[in-house]
Design a protein around this motif. Structure first.
Motif, PDB file in Angstrom:
ATOM      1  N   ALA A 160       0.837  -1.205   0.000  1.00  0.00           N
ATOM      2  CA  ALA A 160       0.000   0.000   0.000  1.00  0.00           C
ATOM      3  C   ALA A 160       0.871   1.254   0.000  1.00  0.00           C
ATOM      4  CB  ALA A 160      -0.917  -0.009   1.226  1.00  0.00           C
ATOM      5  N   GLU A 161       1.970   1.217   0.783  1.00  0.00           N
ATOM      6  CA  GLU A 161       2.859   2.362   0.814  1.00  0.00           C
ATOM      7  C   GLU A 161       3.556   2.558  -0.531  1.00  0.00           C
ATOM      8  OE1 GLU A 161       5.469   1.703   4.074  1.00  0.00           O
ATOM      9  OE2 GLU A 161       4.021   2.347   5.577  1.00  0.00           O
ATOM     10  N   LEU A 162       3.907   1.433  -1.177  1.00  0.00           N
ATOM     11  CA  LEU A 162       4.533   1.523  -2.488  1.00  0.00           C
ATOM     12  C   LEU A 162       3.557   2.116  -3.504  1.00  0.00           C
ATOM     13  CD1 LEU A 162       6.949   0.993  -4.279  1.00  0.00           C
ATOM     14  CD2 LEU A 162       6.148  -1.347  -4.616  1.00  0.00           C
ATOM     15  N   LYS A 163       2.292   1.704  -3.405  1.00  0.00           N
ATOM     16  CA  LYS A 163       1.278   2.277  -4.302  1.00  0.00           C
ATOM     17  C   LYS A 163       1.116   3.771  -4.033  1.00  0.00           C
ATOM     18  CE  LYS A 163      -1.408  -1.967  -4.951  1.00  0.00           C
ATOM     19  NZ  LYS A 163      -2.697  -2.664  -4.677  1.00  0.00           N
ATOM     20  N   THR A 164       1.165   4.143  -2.730  1.00  0.00           N
ATOM     21  CA  THR A 164       1.082   5.560  -2.390  1.00  0.00           C
ATOM     22  C   THR A 164       2.266   6.326  -2.968  1.00  0.00           C
ATOM     23  OG1 THR A 164      -0.056   5.026  -0.323  1.00  0.00           O
ATOM     24  CG2 THR A 164       0.941   7.207  -0.480  1.00  0.00           C
ATOM     25  N   LEU A 165       3.442   5.716  -2.863  1.00  0.00           N
ATOM     26  CA  LEU A 165       4.641   6.325  -3.426  1.00  0.00           C
ATOM     27  C   LEU A 165       4.490   6.514  -4.927  1.00  0.00           C
ATOM     28  CD1 LEU A 165       7.613   7.206  -3.263  1.00  0.00           C
ATOM     29  CD2 LEU A 165       8.249   4.794  -3.476  1.00  0.00           C
ATOM     30  N   LYS A 166       3.986   5.494  -5.601  1.00  0.00           N
ATOM     31  CA  LYS A 166       3.768   5.590  -7.049  1.00  0.00           C
ATOM     32  C   LYS A 166       2.744   6.671  -7.359  1.00  0.00           C
ATOM     33  CE  LYS A 166       4.708   0.693  -8.001  1.00  0.00           C
ATOM     34  NZ  LYS A 166       4.109  -0.564  -8.491  1.00  0.00           N
ATOM     35  N   PHE A 259      15.996   3.148  -5.416  1.00  0.00           N
ATOM     36  CA  PHE A 259      16.872   4.313  -5.566  1.00  0.00           C
ATOM     37  C   PHE A 259      16.104   5.603  -5.849  1.00  0.00           C
ATOM     38  CE2 PHE A 259      18.856   0.527  -7.627  1.00  0.00           C
ATOM     39  CZ  PHE A 259      19.672   0.170  -6.559  1.00  0.00           C
ATOM     40  N   GLU A 260      14.929   5.476  -6.433  1.00  0.00           N
ATOM     41  CA  GLU A 260      14.153   6.650  -6.856  1.00  0.00           C
ATOM     42  C   GLU A 260      13.868   7.626  -5.721  1.00  0.00           C
ATOM     43  OE1 GLU A 260      10.821   9.105  -6.907  1.00  0.00           O
ATOM     44  OE2 GLU A 260      10.733   7.114  -5.969  1.00  0.00           O
ATOM     45  N   PRO A 261      13.459   7.188  -4.501  1.00  0.00           N
ATOM     46  CA  PRO A 261      13.176   8.172  -3.441  1.00  0.00           C
ATOM     47  C   PRO A 261      14.382   9.021  -3.080  1.00  0.00           C
ATOM     48  CG  PRO A 261      12.214   6.050  -2.886  1.00  0.00           C
ATOM     49  CD  PRO A 261      13.091   5.820  -4.072  1.00  0.00           C
ATOM     50  N   PHE A 262      15.597   8.408  -3.041  1.00  0.00           N
ATOM     51  CA  PHE A 262      16.798   9.169  -2.715  1.00  0.00           C
ATOM     52  C   PHE A 262      17.126  10.175  -3.823  1.00  0.00           C
ATOM     53  CE2 PHE A 262      17.417   4.989  -0.601  1.00  0.00           C
ATOM     54  CZ  PHE A 262      17.407   5.435   0.716  1.00  0.00           C
ATOM     55  N   GLY A 314       8.757   7.928   1.046  1.00  0.00           N
ATOM     56  CA  GLY A 314       9.566   7.175   0.087  1.00  0.00           C
ATOM     57  C   GLY A 314      10.745   6.480   0.725  1.00  0.00           C
ATOM     58  N   ILE A 315      11.547   7.210   1.503  1.00  0.00           N
ATOM     59  CA  ILE A 315      12.735   6.629   2.128  1.00  0.00           C
ATOM     60  C   ILE A 315      12.343   5.640   3.215  1.00  0.00           C
ATOM     61  CG2 ILE A 315      14.788   7.163   3.504  1.00  0.00           C
ATOM     62  CD1 ILE A 315      15.058   9.744   1.946  1.00  0.00           C
ATOM     63  N   GLU A 316      11.302   5.942   3.991  1.00  0.00           N
ATOM     64  CA  GLU A 316      10.832   4.988   4.997  1.00  0.00           C
ATOM     65  C   GLU A 316      10.351   3.701   4.331  1.00  0.00           C
ATOM     66  OE1 GLU A 316      11.059   5.089   8.292  1.00  0.00           O
ATOM     67  OE2 GLU A 316      12.229   6.907   7.933  1.00  0.00           O
ATOM     68  N   ASN A 317       9.713   3.846   3.180  1.00  0.00           N
ATOM     69  CA  ASN A 317       9.263   2.675   2.437  1.00  0.00           C
ATOM     70  C   ASN A 317      10.446   1.831   1.992  1.00  0.00           C
ATOM     71  OD1 ASN A 317       8.635   1.431  -0.445  1.00  0.00           O
ATOM     72  ND2 ASN A 317       6.709   1.525   0.681  1.00  0.00           N
ATOM     73  N   VAL A 318      11.516   2.482   1.546  1.00  0.00           N
ATOM     74  CA  VAL A 318      12.727   1.761   1.143  1.00  0.00           C
ATOM     75  C   VAL A 318      13.278   0.964   2.316  1.00  0.00           C
ATOM     76  CG1 VAL A 318      15.135   2.027   0.445  1.00  0.00           C
ATOM     77  CG2 VAL A 318      13.359   3.326  -0.719  1.00  0.00           C
ATOM     78  N   LYS A 319      13.367   1.577   3.494  1.00  0.00           N
ATOM     79  CA  LYS A 319      13.901   0.896   4.675  1.00  0.00           C
ATOM     80  C   LYS A 319      13.073  -0.337   5.029  1.00  0.00           C
ATOM     81  CE  LYS A 319      15.809   5.113   6.779  1.00  0.00           C
ATOM     82  NZ  LYS A 319      15.710   6.040   7.930  1.00  0.00           N
ATOM     83  N   GLU A 330      22.319  -9.231   3.877  1.00  0.00           N
ATOM     84  CA  GLU A 330      22.257  -9.012   2.438  1.00  0.00           C
ATOM     85  C   GLU A 330      22.210  -7.528   2.059  1.00  0.00           C
ATOM     86  OE1 GLU A 330      20.098 -13.027   0.692  1.00  0.00           O
ATOM     87  OE2 GLU A 330      18.818 -11.335   1.249  1.00  0.00           O
ATOM     88  N   TYR A 331      22.193  -6.652   3.047  1.00  0.00           N
ATOM     89  CA  TYR A 331      22.167  -5.231   2.718  1.00  0.00           C
ATOM     90  C   TYR A 331      22.660  -4.403   3.898  1.00  0.00           C
ATOM     91  CZ  TYR A 331      18.139  -4.250   5.713  1.00  0.00           C
ATOM     92  OH  TYR A 331      17.315  -4.086   6.795  1.00  0.00           O
ATOM     93  N   SER A 332      23.088  -3.201   3.580  1.00  0.00           N
ATOM     94  CA  SER A 332      23.389  -2.197   4.604  1.00  0.00           C
ATOM     95  C   SER A 332      23.052  -0.832   4.021  1.00  0.00           C
ATOM     96  CB  SER A 332      24.861  -2.259   5.033  1.00  0.00           C
ATOM     97  OG  SER A 332      25.712  -1.897   3.956  1.00  0.00           O
ATOM     98  N   LEU A 333      22.388  -0.011   4.794  1.00  0.00           N
ATOM     99  CA  LEU A 333      21.980   1.323   4.362  1.00  0.00           C
ATOM    100  C   LEU A 333      22.489   2.339   5.372  1.00  0.00           C
ATOM    101  CD1 LEU A 333      20.372   3.239   2.527  1.00  0.00           C
ATOM    102  CD2 LEU A 333      18.346   2.729   3.921  1.00  0.00           C
ATOM    103  N   THR A 334      23.301   3.267   4.889  1.00  0.00           N
ATOM    104  CA  THR A 334      23.848   4.315   5.741  1.00  0.00           C
ATOM    105  C   THR A 334      23.443   5.672   5.189  1.00  0.00           C
ATOM    106  OG1 THR A 334      25.773   2.919   6.242  1.00  0.00           O
ATOM    107  CG2 THR A 334      25.930   5.268   6.782  1.00  0.00           C
ATOM    108  N   ILE A 335      22.750   6.466   5.998  1.00  0.00           N
ATOM    109  CA  ILE A 335      22.314   7.805   5.606  1.00  0.00           C
ATOM    110  C   ILE A 335      22.922   8.800   6.593  1.00  0.00           C
ATOM    111  CG2 ILE A 335      20.339   9.345   5.263  1.00  0.00           C
ATOM    112  CD1 ILE A 335      18.639   6.906   4.671  1.00  0.00           C
TER     113      ILE A 335
END
Length: 351
Positions: A160-166, A259-262, A314-319, A330-335
């Motif tokens: 739902a959040e992804l649809k909202t983002l779109k 990557f799009e939200p960033f 957008g960024i919260e959705n990515v997280k 399998e991942y690391s995200l540093t902001i």
């Protein structure tokens, strides 16, 4: 009839059938010893099961929740042994006094002795063990069902959040891009056909191709190419924009729209208009161990949205999607936000 009441009735019926079966089984065992069926035999089976039931239900509804689940193992074992001992003594006492004399019981189960007490003790322990095992199985299945429902709810929430983002991206970005392309069309720029094609590919990716949890990395990088190209139309020529990526894109899969939200926030909030100092650096690289590296840096002003600790949906959705779709290794995200520079470093294991 409400499902809760129906389940409760099924539970009571299940317990009733269990103890009815147990009484019948003990009647058969006692018959093997006495070779006769009478009231005394049924009474012994009934009294024995009452003793079993006392231990079973006290263990299930008192000892396990109050001691075992709270990891008070020593106290649990102590009270369980005491419970089994008293329950076994209760069975023998009722059978010996007064039922032995009233009903004329004469076999060895009707005699108070150490051997008989041990037999009832271990029989009671067996019932407690079986009932505890069944409870743990039921609790485990309930937990699995709960985890499944929570995972399903979380997935639906992310979708739902992804649809909202779109939905936020589509009109906002589409109208801006169309206005910019229209301005170029008025000047009869040769870039117009190419930009319209990029916009068409971009919208196709958002609406159709990004529906799956994982999509082709090639398509996602192509989306980023088109997205950056269209964003550049409305960016000042004084802004330094550097975009680099590997020439050969690995044949792998990745979660869409990571990557799009960033990038969108970099263009939207990262260009305060400071003369000759605005910049956006975007880069993709690929490691031999199967990890994709995404780096982004842009300047910002303290009055911008970043300073309000609000990274947007957008960024919260990515997280959340990273946490949901990838294992922690399998991942690391540093902001980071430092010296008026916003930086993103995302390392992601390709599928």
């Amino acid at each position: 009839m409400p499902k809760r009441i129906l389940n409760k009735r099924y539970k009571i019926l299940g317990h009733f059938l269990f103890w009815l079966t147990s009484i019948s089984f003990l009647c058969f065992i006692f018959y093997l010893y006495s070779q006769e069926i009478n009231v005394a035999l049924v009474a012994k089976a009934l009294i024995t099961n009452i003793g079993f039931a006392i231990s079973v239900y006290l263990n299930l509804y008192v000892l396990i929740p109050r001691l075992l689940k709270k990891k008070s193992y020593i106290f649990y074992v102590f009270w369980l042994v005491l419970l089994l001992t008293l329950s076994s003594a209760f069975i023998q006492f009722i059978i010996v006094y007064p039922l032995r004399h009233v009903l004329g019981m004469s076999d060895r189960f009707s005699t108070f002795s150490t051997d008989t007490h041990s037999a009832f003790f271990f029989a009671t322990f067996f019932y407690v063990l079986v009932s505890s095992f069944l409870k743990f199985i039921k609790d485990w299945l309930s937990m699995q069902d709960l985890n499944y429902k929570l995972a399903k709810i979380e997935k639906e929430k992310l979708e739902a959040e992804l649809k909202t983002l779109k939905g936020q991206l589509n009109p906002h970005f589409l109208f801006n891009s169309l206005n910019n392309i229209y301005s170029l069309a008025l000047t009869k720029s040769d870039k117009v056909p190419e930009l319209i094609l990029k916009l068409s590919d971009l919208m196709r990716h958002i609406i159709y191709e990004s529906r799956e949890n994982y999509i082709s990395l090639v398509k996602e990088i192509e989306f980023v190419d088109n997205f950056i190209a269209l964003q550049k139309i409305r960016t000042s020529e004084k802004t330094r924009i550097v975009y680099s990526r590997m020439a050969d894109i690995p044949s792998a899969k990745i979660a869409p729209l990571l990557f799009e939200p960033f990038i969108d926030n970099a263009f939207k909030h990262g260009l305060p208009g400071t003369e000759n100092s605005d910049f956006i650096d975007i880069g993709f690289s690929f490691q031999e161990n199967g990890f994709l590296i995404f780096k982004l840096r842009n300047n910002y002003e303290e009055t911008e949205l970043w300073n309000k600790n609000n990274s947007g949906i957008g960024i919260e959705n990515v997280k959340q999607r990273l946490e949901h779709l990838y294992d922690r290794n399998e991942y690391s995200l540093t902001i980071t936000k430092q010296n008026q520079v916003f930086s993103v470093l995302l390392k992601l294991k390709l599928k």
